[in-house]
Design a protein around this motif. Structure first.
Motif, PDB file in Angstrom:
ATOM      1  N   TYR A 123      26.186  37.717  21.227  1.00  0.00           N
ATOM      2  CA  TYR A 123      27.682  36.267  21.391  1.00  0.00           C
ATOM      3  C   TYR A 123      28.405  37.132  22.350  1.00  0.00           C
ATOM      4  O   TYR A 123      29.470  35.921  22.245  1.00  0.00           O
ATOM      5  CB  TYR A 123      28.370  36.733  19.263  1.00  0.00           C
ATOM      6  CG  TYR A 123      28.402  35.992  19.373  1.00  0.00           C
ATOM      7  CD1 TYR A 123      29.130  34.941  18.763  1.00  0.00           C
ATOM      8  CD2 TYR A 123      30.790  36.892  19.425  1.00  0.00           C
ATOM      9  CE1 TYR A 123      30.446  34.122  18.614  1.00  0.00           C
ATOM     10  CE2 TYR A 123      31.740  36.714  18.808  1.00  0.00           C
ATOM     11  CZ  TYR A 123      31.658  35.370  18.908  1.00  0.00           C
ATOM     12  OH  TYR A 123      32.790  34.722  18.001  1.00  0.00           O
ATOM     13  N   LEU A 124      29.085  37.554  22.523  1.00  0.00           N
ATOM     14  CA  LEU A 124      29.627  38.180  23.237  1.00  0.00           C
ATOM     15  C   LEU A 124      29.976  37.543  24.784  1.00  0.00           C
ATOM     16  O   LEU A 124      30.513  37.237  25.317  1.00  0.00           O
ATOM     17  CB  LEU A 124      29.957  39.662  23.385  1.00  0.00           C
ATOM     18  CG  LEU A 124      31.015  40.223  22.339  1.00  0.00           C
ATOM     19  CD1 LEU A 124      31.122  41.945  22.296  1.00  0.00           C
ATOM     20  CD2 LEU A 124      32.095  39.579  21.554  1.00  0.00           C
ATOM     21  N   MET A 129      27.894  34.745  25.351  1.00  0.00           N
ATOM     22  CA  MET A 129      28.114  33.335  24.872  1.00  0.00           C
ATOM     23  C   MET A 129      29.624  33.105  25.221  1.00  0.00           C
ATOM     24  O   MET A 129      29.824  32.088  25.482  1.00  0.00           O
ATOM     25  CB  MET A 129      27.405  33.185  23.661  1.00  0.00           C
ATOM     26  CG  MET A 129      25.878  33.263  23.700  1.00  0.00           C
ATOM     27  SD  MET A 129      25.513  32.114  22.511  1.00  0.00           S
ATOM     28  CE  MET A 129      25.422  30.622  22.576  1.00  0.00           C
ATOM     29  N   VAL A 130      30.400  33.883  24.307  1.00  0.00           N
ATOM     30  CA  VAL A 130      31.886  33.664  24.996  1.00  0.00           C
ATOM     31  C   VAL A 130      32.480  34.061  25.867  1.00  0.00           C
ATOM     32  O   VAL A 130      33.077  32.967  26.562  1.00  0.00           O
ATOM     33  CB  VAL A 130      32.478  34.916  23.335  1.00  0.00           C
ATOM     34  CG1 VAL A 130      34.180  34.834  23.414  1.00  0.00           C
ATOM     35  CG2 VAL A 130      32.013  34.918  21.930  1.00  0.00           C
ATOM     36  N   MET A 131      31.841  34.534  26.247  1.00  0.00           N
ATOM     37  CA  MET A 131      33.017  34.758  27.876  1.00  0.00           C
ATOM     38  C   MET A 131      31.763  33.460  29.435  1.00  0.00           C
ATOM     39  O   MET A 131      32.556  33.545  29.670  1.00  0.00           O
ATOM     40  CB  MET A 131      32.250  36.244  28.682  1.00  0.00           C
ATOM     41  CG  MET A 131      32.938  37.417  28.012  1.00  0.00           C
ATOM     42  SD  MET A 131      32.856  38.796  28.791  1.00  0.00           S
ATOM     43  CE  MET A 131      31.103  39.175  28.980  1.00  0.00           C
ATOM     44  N   GLN A 174      30.809  30.451  27.980  1.00  0.00           N
ATOM     45  CA  GLN A 174      31.643  29.245  27.382  1.00  0.00           C
ATOM     46  C   GLN A 174      32.681  29.598  26.489  1.00  0.00           C
ATOM     47  O   GLN A 174      32.442  29.125  25.155  1.00  0.00           O
ATOM     48  CB  GLN A 174      30.357  28.492  26.623  1.00  0.00           C
ATOM     49  CG  GLN A 174      28.711  28.786  27.459  1.00  0.00           C
ATOM     50  CD  GLN A 174      28.057  28.537  26.487  1.00  0.00           C
ATOM     51  OE1 GLN A 174      28.002  27.918  25.579  1.00  0.00           O
ATOM     52  NE2 GLN A 174      26.661  27.907  27.596  1.00  0.00           N
ATOM     53  N   PRO A 175      33.718  29.378  27.056  1.00  0.00           N
ATOM     54  CA  PRO A 175      34.817  30.159  26.330  1.00  0.00           C
ATOM     55  C   PRO A 175      35.566  28.784  25.155  1.00  0.00           C
ATOM     56  O   PRO A 175      35.990  28.929  24.593  1.00  0.00           O
ATOM     57  CB  PRO A 175      35.528  30.689  26.616  1.00  0.00           C
ATOM     58  CG  PRO A 175      35.065  30.428  28.398  1.00  0.00           C
ATOM     59  CD  PRO A 175      34.239  30.010  27.991  1.00  0.00           C
ATOM     60  N   GLU A 176      35.095  27.330  25.865  1.00  0.00           N
ATOM     61  CA  GLU A 176      35.921  26.505  25.643  1.00  0.00           C
ATOM     62  C   GLU A 176      34.591  26.008  24.085  1.00  0.00           C
ATOM     63  O   GLU A 176      35.180  25.160  23.567  1.00  0.00           O
ATOM     64  CB  GLU A 176      35.447  25.094  26.793  1.00  0.00           C
ATOM     65  CG  GLU A 176      33.978  24.504  26.675  1.00  0.00           C
ATOM     66  CD  GLU A 176      33.120  25.741  27.707  1.00  0.00           C
ATOM     67  OE1 GLU A 176      31.986  25.825  28.468  1.00  0.00           O
ATOM     68  OE2 GLU A 176      34.362  26.210  28.711  1.00  0.00           O
ATOM     69  N   ARG A 177      33.679  26.348  23.995  1.00  0.00           N
ATOM     70  CA  ARG A 177      33.017  26.374  22.169  1.00  0.00           C
ATOM     71  C   ARG A 177      33.776  26.785  21.236  1.00  0.00           C
ATOM     72  O   ARG A 177      33.333  26.518  19.711  1.00  0.00           O
ATOM     73  CB  ARG A 177      31.326  27.104  23.264  1.00  0.00           C
ATOM     74  CG  ARG A 177      30.730  25.685  23.464  1.00  0.00           C
ATOM     75  CD  ARG A 177      28.945  26.071  23.642  1.00  0.00           C
ATOM     76  NE  ARG A 177      28.278  26.521  22.237  1.00  0.00           N
ATOM     77  CZ  ARG A 177      27.031  26.159  21.985  1.00  0.00           C
ATOM     78  NH1 ARG A 177      26.462  26.788  22.981  1.00  0.00           N
ATOM     79  NH2 ARG A 177      26.719  26.087  20.429  1.00  0.00           N
ATOM     80  N   PHE A 178      33.793  28.098  21.699  1.00  0.00           N
ATOM     81  CA  PHE A 178      34.460  29.109  20.680  1.00  0.00           C
ATOM     82  C   PHE A 178      36.100  28.736  20.751  1.00  0.00           C
ATOM     83  O   PHE A 178      36.760  28.983  20.112  1.00  0.00           O
ATOM     84  CB  PHE A 178      33.816  30.615  20.863  1.00  0.00           C
ATOM     85  CG  PHE A 178      32.918  30.857  20.859  1.00  0.00           C
ATOM     86  CD1 PHE A 178      31.763  30.952  19.524  1.00  0.00           C
ATOM     87  CD2 PHE A 178      31.923  30.462  21.750  1.00  0.00           C
ATOM     88  CE1 PHE A 178      31.150  30.498  19.507  1.00  0.00           C
ATOM     89  CE2 PHE A 178      30.375  30.361  22.160  1.00  0.00           C
ATOM     90  CZ  PHE A 178      30.078  30.674  20.684  1.00  0.00           C
TER      91      PHE A 178
END
Length: 88
Positions: free
Chosen positions: A77-78, A80-82, A84-88
């Motif tokens: 999860y982290l 993915m957040v790093m 693709q930050p625009e999705r979160f």
């Protein structure tokens, strides 16, 4: 007569189960993810128990396996957040 009722009940349960997979609501996806994590723990925990050589109990092996699955899930999860930050 009883067999037909059993078949009808089984088909109804199967339809409900597939509807749970097809739904996109967050309320239904959380229990499904928890169920999948517990099923994966059934695979991971015996490997942890075997790797310990019997030094830990079965309950501890399941706890370590679940902790490992949660750690891997948080790491994914982290990442993915790093990435693709625009999705979160």
């Amino acid at each position: 007569m009883k067999k037909q009722n059993l078949v009808d009940e089984t088909l109804t349960q199967l339809k409900d189960f597939t509807a749970m997979f097809e739904s996109e609501g967050k309320l239904r996806s959380v229990p499904l993810k928890l169920f999948i994590a517990l099923c994966l723990n059934l695979i991971v925990a015996p490997a942890v128990l075997a790797a310990s050589g019997g030094a830990i109990s079965r309950v501890n092996a399941y706890a370590i396996g679940l902790l490992g699955l949660v750690t891997v899930g948080l790491a994914i999860y982290l990442m993915m957040v790093m990435l693709q930050p625009e999705r979160f």
